[in-house]
Design an enzyme around this catalytic site. Sequence first.
Site, short mmCIF file in Angstrom:
data_model
loop_
_atom_site.label_atom_id
_atom_site.label_comp_id
_atom_site.label_asym_id
_atom_site.label_seq_id
_atom_site.Cartn_x
_atom_site.Cartn_y
_atom_site.Cartn_z
N ASP A 126 36.71 -6.65 115.56
CA ASP A 126 36.40 -5.62 114.58
C ASP A 126 36.14 -6.25 113.21
O ASP A 126 35.50 -7.28 113.10
CB ASP A 126 37.57 -4.62 114.54
CG ASP A 126 37.14 -3.21 114.21
OD1 ASP A 126 36.77 -2.97 113.05
OD2 ASP A 126 37.18 -2.36 115.11
N HIS A 159 38.71 -0.74 108.76
CA HIS A 159 38.47 -0.22 110.10
C HIS A 159 39.30 -0.96 111.16
O HIS A 159 39.97 -0.34 112.01
CB HIS A 159 36.98 -0.34 110.41
CG HIS A 159 36.54 0.33 111.67
ND1 HIS A 159 36.43 -0.33 112.87
CD2 HIS A 159 36.15 1.61 111.91
CE1 HIS A 159 35.99 0.49 113.80
NE2 HIS A 159 35.82 1.69 113.25
N SER A 212 35.78 5.07 117.78
CA SER A 212 36.53 3.86 117.38
C SER A 212 38.03 4.12 117.38
O SER A 212 38.82 3.21 117.63
CB SER A 212 36.11 3.43 115.98
OG SER A 212 34.91 2.73 115.98
#
Length: 476
Positions: free
Chosen positions: A173, A208, A378
């Site tokens: 990620d 994220h 996600s």
Amino acid sequence: MRPVALIALGTLVGGALGAAAPWRSSSSAVKEPPFRRSEGATEHQSGGEEYLVLLSQDQPEPPEMAKILADVGLNQSHPDVGYVFENSAFRGFAGTMKNHCITALNAMTEVAWVEKSVKISSFALDSRARSPWGLQRMSQDRKVVGDASKVQFNYQFDDAGALGQGVDIYIVDTGVKTDHLAFGGRARMGFSIEGAGDLNAQSDDDGHGTHVAGTAAGDVFGVAPGANIIGVKVLNAEGVGSATDAIRGLDFVVKQHDQRKTEPGFVGSIASMSFGLSERLRGLEQAVNAATDAGVHVSVAAGNTAEDACTKSPASAGGKGAEGRGGKAVTVGSMNIGDTVSKFSSSGQCVDVYAPGEAIVSAWIGGPTTVNTLSGTSMATPLVSGMMAYLMGRNATLAGSPAAMKQFITQSSFTGALQPSAKMFPNDVGLLVNNGIPVGGGQPARRAASRRRSRTAAPAWFSHIEARNGEPQLRF
């Protein structure tokens, strides 16, 4: 010598034997009549291990318990005889004996089974209060009721696998804020497209990856808070990267997995990939499939474009596969607290399961206690990644086989529980993920709970969490 079947014995002890009212040797026991010992009878020696002995029911005349005991130098009042079973269904005894007695008993036609005693335990479930709603939904068969933005829900699990201890979850990620208190010192950076100088606690400039890591294995927010977290940074501060970067990340994961396989305490590896390309790329599919062939479990996001997941990679590597020949990754779509497939979630035959992906609270960058609420496939994907780690800790077969894990995840999921979105693509069963321990009487039930243990205390840092300002963000 008769075979020793410990598994069958465990079932018997937990059932029939556990329910019996055994005759415990004591001063009140009925006095036994004297029996002549058989020629060549064995002399008992104190010590050894506890064995269970069941007599045969196929003899023309029921064997005399006292004679069997006498032939190994025992009687019902001997201190090494713990229990004598005498009922209409079965007869036998439990006693502490050495190998020479076991050999003698195995040679007797009157004896059906001689087995070493094993420990039994109740099928108790653990629960963790003050968890995000997604963890409650994945561990029960009912719709969740409440405010999705609150961390006030109950996560049910079987703690036999120590919630992923020994499992490495690679967060492929934007990096991971490894010093966030939710990770309890279990997180580290392993790889970054920006070089070795970026392998530090502040590697995640976007947030994220930290959020994803929190859902997979963070304390409070995560499914498997016993697992190791390794950041694999393939996306930059804007959340952008290339297919080459993604494959570089997988290359690192496979190499690390190969190194770790021989280390004590290692259980397995998971690559959690909450990103997608703008198109299907067969090279990335091949890399994902090759990683699973090497023993790495791979979970990928379906995508947030409400399109056919088979048209984007790496989502195309999951489900039945873009060509219908079977994908090797587990592709995850998103659902909301109302048990409806998220309107943004991609779907179709490349999707394996749907998991909670809207209004998900998890760790964030900025400070050691900062949290944020995001939505997207996600956010659904790391829930499945964490569930993989949880299952791997409990089942060595699943840990060693990505194919078996994929099959278990789909077979233990619920059918018919989800409402489809307005735009669902064909050949998508709409499976709602479940960790194998639903609460509320639904199917599939793995086991019944005799009691539940509740863990209500939150860590001290949780009372000082800092929410990131602004509306929940849609991220993929």
